[in-house]
Write a protein that holds these residues in place. Structure first.
Motif, short mmCIF file in Angstrom:
data_model
loop_
_atom_site.label_atom_id
_atom_site.label_comp_id
_atom_site.label_asym_id
_atom_site.label_seq_id
_atom_site.Cartn_x
_atom_site.Cartn_y
_atom_site.Cartn_z
N SER A 231 -2.21 10.56 -10.38
CA SER A 231 -2.44 9.92 -11.68
C SER A 231 -1.21 8.86 -11.65
O SER A 231 -0.06 8.73 -10.55
N ILE A 232 -1.41 8.19 -12.61
CA ILE A 232 -0.09 7.50 -12.68
C ILE A 232 1.32 7.22 -13.08
O ILE A 232 2.26 7.40 -12.86
N PRO A 233 0.82 8.63 -14.00
CA PRO A 233 2.45 9.36 -14.09
C PRO A 233 3.39 9.84 -12.88
O PRO A 233 4.13 10.00 -12.54
N ASP A 234 1.79 10.52 -12.27
CA ASP A 234 2.84 11.34 -10.74
C ASP A 234 3.24 9.88 -10.03
O ASP A 234 4.73 10.12 -9.21
N LEU A 235 2.66 9.00 -10.35
CA LEU A 235 2.45 7.83 -9.10
C LEU A 235 3.98 7.44 -9.77
O LEU A 235 4.86 6.96 -8.70
N ASN A 236 4.57 7.12 -11.03
CA ASN A 236 5.54 6.40 -11.27
C ASN A 236 7.05 7.56 -10.75
O ASN A 236 8.06 7.46 -10.19
N THR A 237 6.24 9.10 -11.06
CA THR A 237 7.60 9.59 -10.58
C THR A 237 7.64 9.78 -9.09
O THR A 237 9.19 9.71 -8.71
N PHE A 238 6.75 9.95 -8.39
CA PHE A 238 6.99 9.39 -6.65
C PHE A 238 7.55 8.90 -6.78
O PHE A 238 8.35 8.54 -6.00
N ARG A 239 7.68 7.49 -7.82
CA ARG A 239 7.77 6.37 -6.93
C ARG A 239 9.66 6.47 -7.60
O ARG A 239 10.73 5.80 -6.31
N ARG A 240 10.03 6.81 -8.29
CA ARG A 240 11.31 6.87 -8.47
C ARG A 240 11.27 8.09 -8.11
O ARG A 240 13.35 7.67 -7.48
N HIS B 157 1.03 -0.82 0.30
CA HIS B 157 0.15 -0.26 0.14
C HIS B 157 0.65 0.99 -0.26
O HIS B 157 0.45 2.03 -0.05
N LEU B 158 2.55 1.09 0.85
CA LEU B 158 2.95 2.86 0.64
C LEU B 158 3.24 2.71 -0.41
O LEU B 158 3.67 3.90 -0.76
N ASN B 159 3.39 1.28 -2.34
CA ASN B 159 4.19 2.28 -2.94
C ASN B 159 3.57 2.33 -3.98
O ASN B 159 3.40 1.70 -5.24
N ARG B 160 1.90 2.14 -3.09
CA ARG B 160 0.92 1.79 -3.70
C ARG B 160 0.62 0.72 -5.66
O ARG B 160 0.15 0.38 -6.18
N LEU B 161 1.56 -0.53 -4.50
CA LEU B 161 1.14 -1.76 -5.76
C LEU B 161 -0.01 -2.28 -5.39
O LEU B 161 -0.46 -3.10 -6.73
N ILE B 162 -0.57 -1.79 -4.80
CA ILE B 162 -2.41 -2.91 -4.60
C ILE B 162 -3.21 -0.93 -3.56
O ILE B 162 -2.37 -0.47 -3.26
N ASP B 163 -3.90 -0.98 -4.65
CA ASP B 163 -4.80 -0.26 -3.88
C ASP B 163 -6.31 -0.56 -3.03
O ASP B 163 -6.47 -2.23 -2.62
N PRO B 164 -6.52 0.25 -1.56
CA PRO B 164 -6.51 -0.45 -0.44
C PRO B 164 -8.22 -0.67 -0.81
O PRO B 164 -8.89 -0.03 -1.76
N THR B 165 -9.19 -1.18 -0.31
CA THR B 165 -10.57 -1.57 -0.46
C THR B 165 -11.13 -0.23 -0.19
O THR B 165 -12.04 0.52 -0.07
N SER B 166 -10.52 0.19 1.46
CA SER B 166 -11.29 1.33 2.09
C SER B 166 -9.60 1.88 2.92
O SER B 166 -9.24 1.13 2.96
#
Ligand SMILES: Nc1ncnc2c1ncn2[C@@H]1O[C@H](COP(=O)(O)OP(=O)(O)O)[C@@H](O)[C@H]1O
Ligand SMILES: [Mg+2]
Length: 341
Positions: A95-104, A72-81
């Motif tokens: 967004s997915i691009p923002d998420l990728n930038t954030f992870r890197r 959940h911390l790198n958002r490889l999965i999303d929580p149900t709630s």
């Protein structure tokens, strides 16, 4: 607000999570939810805060939800709630691009099975994160060489992963994670596949690096000794639920239930307990109750180092803080009792 915050996370695995989610929210346990809905509870109402620069350990038996939590911390999965906040930012709304930038930019990951690219050399593996960031070759190789040396692998730059032992491969994994200078290191059972002696070396290495680097580390293990050694704080999961969060000595001195107690039974208490967790605190800040002739110990000193001092005195010991001010009193008997529980 803390640096990393997980708020009321529920994760239900299965095609129609709604009913299982409602049951989990009503407090039903994992087994009965599985029996009634066929859905698996990964996490149930887990809230945690991790401070910047902290080594935060998540512990629990296999299947308790540790990997689900870290994903959940790198958002490889999303929580149900629930919510996941990173330095105040809700990563679930990225967004997915923002998420990728954030992870890197912010995250470094170290995996149990090392996850090295087999056809690349050590140097190329370690430089990989920078290559993705399109950093030029000279700079990325320079930085990668620096980290390879820091983790003790100088001279192995041109080796391939299968030419290295498990411990050395995980040093490559660690160097690779550090080369992009992430703020957070996520380590899921990173040392669990290693032999005990190599594992202890890696733990020491990580602690030595951490005293210099002050990363925020979320470290997952099923091993209490490892948790107690590395963790500033430890969270214990059972069947997807959080059962206790605390400093190592809190876990040892006040386990909340039999599950935690079972983990703590065989621990070497003298390595975990510190003067501050055993002392009788002084009610007054300048400590008129402390006698100048008493032996002194530092408040963060471990019981194993206090014991010789205690055995050499018949009376009390003054506990001092980092500013050389007395903060508490220990007696010889308290120290002996704490060791022999
Ligand atoms: N992708 C998945 N699909 C279905 N169930 C899963 C999935 N991932 C994990 N689980 C289940 O969720 C629970 C927690 O798993 P996990 O987080 O991997 O535990 P741990 O890392 O503590 O061993 C387990 O019961 C596991 O079987
Ligand atoms: Mg796991």
């Amino acid at each position: 607000m803390s640096y990393l915050e997980i708020r009321n996370i529920y994760k239900i695995f299965g095609p129609h999570p709604q009913r299982a989610l409602e049951m989990a929210m009503a407090g039903d346990d994992k087994d009965s939810i599985l029996a009634k809905t066929g859905h698996t509870v990964g996490l149930s109402n887990v809230s945690l805060s991790v401070e910047r620069g902290e080594t935060f350990v998540v512990m629990g038996l296999s299947g308790s939800g540790k990997s689900t939590l870290i994903r959940h911390l790198n958002r490889l999965i999303d929580p149900t709630s629930g919510e996941v906040l990173f330095d105040g930012t809700d990563i679930l709304s990225m967004s997915i691009p923002d998420l990728n930038t954030f992870r890197r930019a912010k995250l470094g990951m170290v995996f149990q099975r090392f996850g090295l690219l087999p056809h690349r050399t050590v140097l190329e593996n370690v430089a990989y994160g920078l290559e993705i960031q399109r950093i030029n070759r000279t700079i990325r190789h320079q930085r990668a060489r620096n980290w390879i040396t820091r983790v003790g692998l100088g001279g192995y730059e041109d080796s391939f992963p299968d030419q290295l032992s498990g411990g050395m491969q995980q040093r490559v994994g660690l160097a690779r994670a550090l080369t992009t200078d992430p703020e957070v290191l996520l380590m899921d059972e990173a040392f669990s596949a290693l032999d005990p002696l190599i594992r202890a070396d890696m733990q020491d290495e990580l602690m030595a690096l951490q005293t210099e680097l002050h990363k925020t580390i979320v470290f997952i293990t099923h091993d209490l000794d490892e948790a107690l050694k590395l963790g500033d704080r430890i969270a214990i999961l059972k069947d997807g639920m959080l059962v206790q969060v605390g400093r190592p000595e809190d876990i040892i001195l006040s386990p909340v239930d039999d599950y935690v107690r079972a983990f703590t039974r065989d621990v070497n208490r003298s390595r975990v307990l510190r003067a501050r967790s055993l002392m009788t605190p002084l009610s007054l800040p300048c400590g008129q109750a402390v006698d100048a002739i008493w032996p002194q110990v530092q408040s963060d000193m471990r019981l194993e180092d206090i014991l010789p001092v205690a055995l050499a005195t018949n009376g009390s010991i003054a506990v001092m803080d980092q500013h050389e001010q007395p903060v508490g009193i220990l007696t010889r008997q308290q120290v002996i009792d704490a060791i022999s529980v």
